[in-house]
Enzyme design. Structure first.
Site, PDB file in Angstrom:
ATOM      1  N   GLY A 169       0.861  -1.097   0.005  1.00  0.00           N
ATOM      2  CA  GLY A 169      -0.034  -0.005  -0.043  1.00  0.00           C
ATOM      3  C   GLY A 169       0.962   1.072  -0.071  1.00  0.00           C
ATOM      4  N   CYS A 170       0.090   2.311   0.308  1.00  0.00           N
ATOM      5  CA  CYS A 170       0.645   3.670   0.316  1.00  0.00           C
ATOM      6  C   CYS A 170       2.125   3.791   1.199  1.00  0.00           C
ATOM      7  CB  CYS A 170      -0.313   4.591   0.833  1.00  0.00           C
ATOM      8  SG  CYS A 170      -1.565   4.863  -0.369  1.00  0.00           S
ATOM      9  N   ASN A 171       2.006   2.911   2.177  1.00  0.00           N
ATOM     10  CA  ASN A 171       3.297   3.108   3.376  1.00  0.00           C
ATOM     11  C   ASN A 171       4.520   2.474   2.641  1.00  0.00           C
ATOM     12  OD1 ASN A 171       4.306   2.628   6.118  1.00  0.00           O
ATOM     13  ND2 ASN A 171       4.169   0.570   5.795  1.00  0.00           N
ATOM     14  N   ALA A 172       4.363   1.700   1.553  1.00  0.00           N
ATOM     15  CA  ALA A 172       5.450   1.287   1.116  1.00  0.00           C
ATOM     16  C   ALA A 172       6.741   2.008   0.345  1.00  0.00           C
ATOM     17  CB  ALA A 172       5.251   0.296  -0.157  1.00  0.00           C
ATOM     18  N   HIS A 309       3.782  11.853   2.299  1.00  0.00           N
ATOM     19  CA  HIS A 309       2.835  10.794   1.413  1.00  0.00           C
ATOM     20  C   HIS A 309       1.501  11.651   1.273  1.00  0.00           C
ATOM     21  CE1 HIS A 309       0.772   7.852  -0.714  1.00  0.00           C
ATOM     22  NE2 HIS A 309      -0.209   7.815  -0.116  1.00  0.00           N
TER      23      HIS A 309
END
Length: 352
Positions: A169-172, A309
């Site tokens: 996800g966006c954390n990556a 982000h």
């Protein structure tokens, strides 16, 4: 929910003696599909191509969401021709995983190759000097993975050390920098190619009156790839360090696993995002920053360069207000959101 913080610098030093072996970012490359959509006219296209124009009130609701998103345009692999050839992508519940997979397994590494080649060109060294490849995507799953396909497309050595990360996800994006830092600092002379490639076809589908989260996904996500090359001890005159990876940390907020979910189903990747996510991030951001920056004696959040982000405009506004940030601190994140939308893992590596 997890928050990843990576500290990059070319000037800071620790209180103690500086460690000369810190990993450096040596090059950055990005890529986007040629096809793009204007956010102001996208609701008309979306409801027409999904045969949903009869849902007049729902269409106007989607238009309001798009207008408030602060996204100007998004680049997408999706085209009208592709969707007409694959009508099962345009309904909400149709089994379409096979169709999506058939497209994504080629498009994801292909887009990743474009970013990687730009990074390698900026780096200026032979591709044979790449020792590690770390690839990340939340778009599709396959084995051999997208890392294997990219290695073939680039012509990397058969002995290159590969690592594939799916569904982070966006954390990556920040997580990938942390992994690259660890790999570079523990493999003397190593050069790590990191690639994040995302194609929102995995979450594209028609509207559902029962699942309003789906409208947010259709408004928010865009396609793009980003690549960085990371290594220690840059060779003078041959490599130019852009940033130093001083430290990396990750914090998981307890009891938040239901707030943000993407689940792989027969209909593709489904998206659920609680309306409380922006406030949850706002409430916890400062504690995460204190833990990450306290060892460096930094507590003035306006004294650092920000790459946040851009998960959405509400998140950016909330963090800015909570921390009292000057408007220019999140300018890069807002510019990426405006020009490309939410690129999931690739966002924090993207140049506006």
């Amino acid at each position: 929910m997890s928050t990843a913080v990576t500290i990059l610098t070319d000037t800071w030093t620790r209180r103690e003696k500086r460690f000369d072996g810190h990993a450096k970012i040596l090059a950055i490359g990005t890529a986007i599909p040629a096809n793009w959509v204007d956010q102001t006219t996208y609701p008309d296209f979306y409801f027409r191509i999904t045969n949903s124009e009869h849902l007049l009130e729902y269409k106007e609701k989607f238009r309001r969401i798009c207008n408030k998103s602060k996204i100007r345009k998004r680049h997408l692999v999706i085209t009208e021709e592709l969707l007409k050839k694959n009508p099962n992508l345009c309904t909400y519940n149709d089994a379409s995983l096979n169709t999506r997979q058939d497209i994504l397994v080629s498009e994801v590494p292909k887009l990743g190759k474009e970013a990687a080649m730009k990074a390698i060109k900026e780096w200026g060294r032979p591709i044979s000097e790449i020792t590690h490849l770390v690839f990340c995507t939340s778009s599709g799953v396959d084995m051999p993975g997208a890392d294997f396909q990219l290695a073939k497309l680039l012509g990397l050595s058969s002995s290159v050390n590969r690592l594939m990360m799916y569904q982070q996800g966006c954390n990556a994006g920040a997580v990938m920098l942390r992994l690259a830092k660890d790999l570079a600092e523990n493999n003397k002379g190593g050069r790590v190619l990191v690639v994040c490639s995302e194609v929102m076809l995995s979450v594209f589908r028609g509207p559902s009156l029962q699942q309003e989260d789906n409208l947010l996904a259709q408004c928010l996500f865009g396609d793009g790839s980003a690549a960085v090359i990371v290594g220690t001890e840059p060779r003078p005159g041959l490599e130019t360090p852009l940033f130093e990876l001083v430290s990396a940390a990750q914090t998981t907020i307890p009891d938040t696993d239901s707030y943000l979910k993407l689940q792989l189903r027969e209909m593709g990747l489904t998206f659920h995002c609680s309306k409380a996510v922006p406030s949850l991030i706002t409430q916890n951001i400062e504690d995460c920053l204190v833990k990450a920056f306290e060892p460096f004696g930094i507590s003035d959040w306006n004294s650092i360069f920000w790459i946040l982000h851009p998960g959405g405009n509400a998140i950016l506004d909330g963090v800015e207000e909570k921390l009292g940030l000057e408007p220019e601190k999140l300018r890069a994140s807002r510019d990426v959101l405006s020009q490309y939308g939410n690129l999931t893992s690739a966002c924090v590596l993207f140049k506006p």
